[in-house]
Design an enzyme around this catalytic site. Sequence first.
Site, short mmCIF file in Angstrom:
data_model
loop_
_atom_site.label_atom_id
_atom_site.label_comp_id
_atom_site.label_asym_id
_atom_site.label_seq_id
_atom_site.Cartn_x
_atom_site.Cartn_y
_atom_site.Cartn_z
N THR A 112 -68.94 61.38 26.99
CA THR A 112 -67.49 61.27 27.06
C THR A 112 -67.18 60.63 25.88
O THR A 112 -66.20 61.10 25.27
CB THR A 112 -66.89 60.35 28.24
OG1 THR A 112 -67.64 59.24 28.05
CG2 THR A 112 -67.11 61.00 29.53
N ASP A 159 -80.70 63.97 21.20
CA ASP A 159 -79.91 63.47 20.08
C ASP A 159 -80.70 63.71 18.67
O ASP A 159 -81.85 63.79 18.38
CB ASP A 159 -80.08 61.82 20.18
CG ASP A 159 -79.26 61.12 19.40
OD1 ASP A 159 -78.13 61.64 18.76
OD2 ASP A 159 -79.38 60.08 19.26
N SER A 177 -76.85 54.71 25.59
CA SER A 177 -75.74 55.11 25.57
C SER A 177 -75.07 55.64 26.90
O SER A 177 -74.37 56.61 26.72
CB SER A 177 -75.83 56.32 24.35
OG SER A 177 -76.30 55.72 23.34
N ASN A 183 -68.35 61.76 22.93
CA ASN A 183 -68.49 62.72 22.06
C ASN A 183 -67.38 63.24 22.06
O ASN A 183 -67.00 64.12 20.99
CB ASN A 183 -69.84 63.72 22.41
CG ASN A 183 -70.85 62.98 22.29
OD1 ASN A 183 -72.09 63.51 22.72
ND2 ASN A 183 -71.26 62.28 21.38
#
Length: 253
Positions: free
Chosen positions: A79, A33, A210, A81
């Site tokens: 998903t 990230d 997330s 993104n």
Amino acid sequence: MELPGFLYGFYERSLQRSLDPERVPKHIGVMVDGNRRWARQFNAPTSQGHQAGADKIHEFLGWCQELGIKVVTLYMLSTDNMNRSGEELDLLMGIIANTLDRLDEDEDISVHAMGAPELLPDYLAERLNKLTARTPAHEKIHVNVAVGYGGRREIVDAVRELLHDAVARGADIAKLADELSVDDISRFLYTRGQPDPDLVIRTSGEQRLSGFLMWQSAYSEFYFCEALWPAFRKVDFLRALRDYAGRQRRFGS
């Protein structure tokens, strides 16, 4: 404050020597990230951040091989993104495809795809299928590539596959519901047959999963690092491993 080069190298080697090989995790999950924020710091295009993040993946896998870590799961594209702009997604998909090609060049790496291939461009889904089908003669590290991945979707897919399997076998669905166990669902996860992650690392300072490996990480240790992924250094990784080694793991007790 940055250490001078020779002191940095000394500190890195000292950290690595201090690690007990018996306390190094066998399976690490990594949430890569911070690529876009890294690019913004340098007023660079987003694609440059994604490319820097892709380059870091190969460097990171080299560290893992050096330290004897056998399984790595990389959260590369969720998903969620998939809701980004078409232009950014096109560039990102191309960078991921090139990353897979570079993985394909390493004969000691085996790759397993995790996610929903129907969400991906055909060329990217085909590359993932090709890599997954390849079996290295001397595997040094196994890499799970989570692309088009969502943790909730994985669990739904696992239950759906379990039910389809039961119907195909002519099993009693009501009896299955009464006897359903954790192991039954685990057998249909994307990571079936693999050990759960011992350690999950997230870069960029965010402290949430997330949706990453929601089922498999039930007893994982977590390490949140402030560094953005392209700026993640070997020292940062060694610190995470040192922190992990110092913990007393508890499995539901």
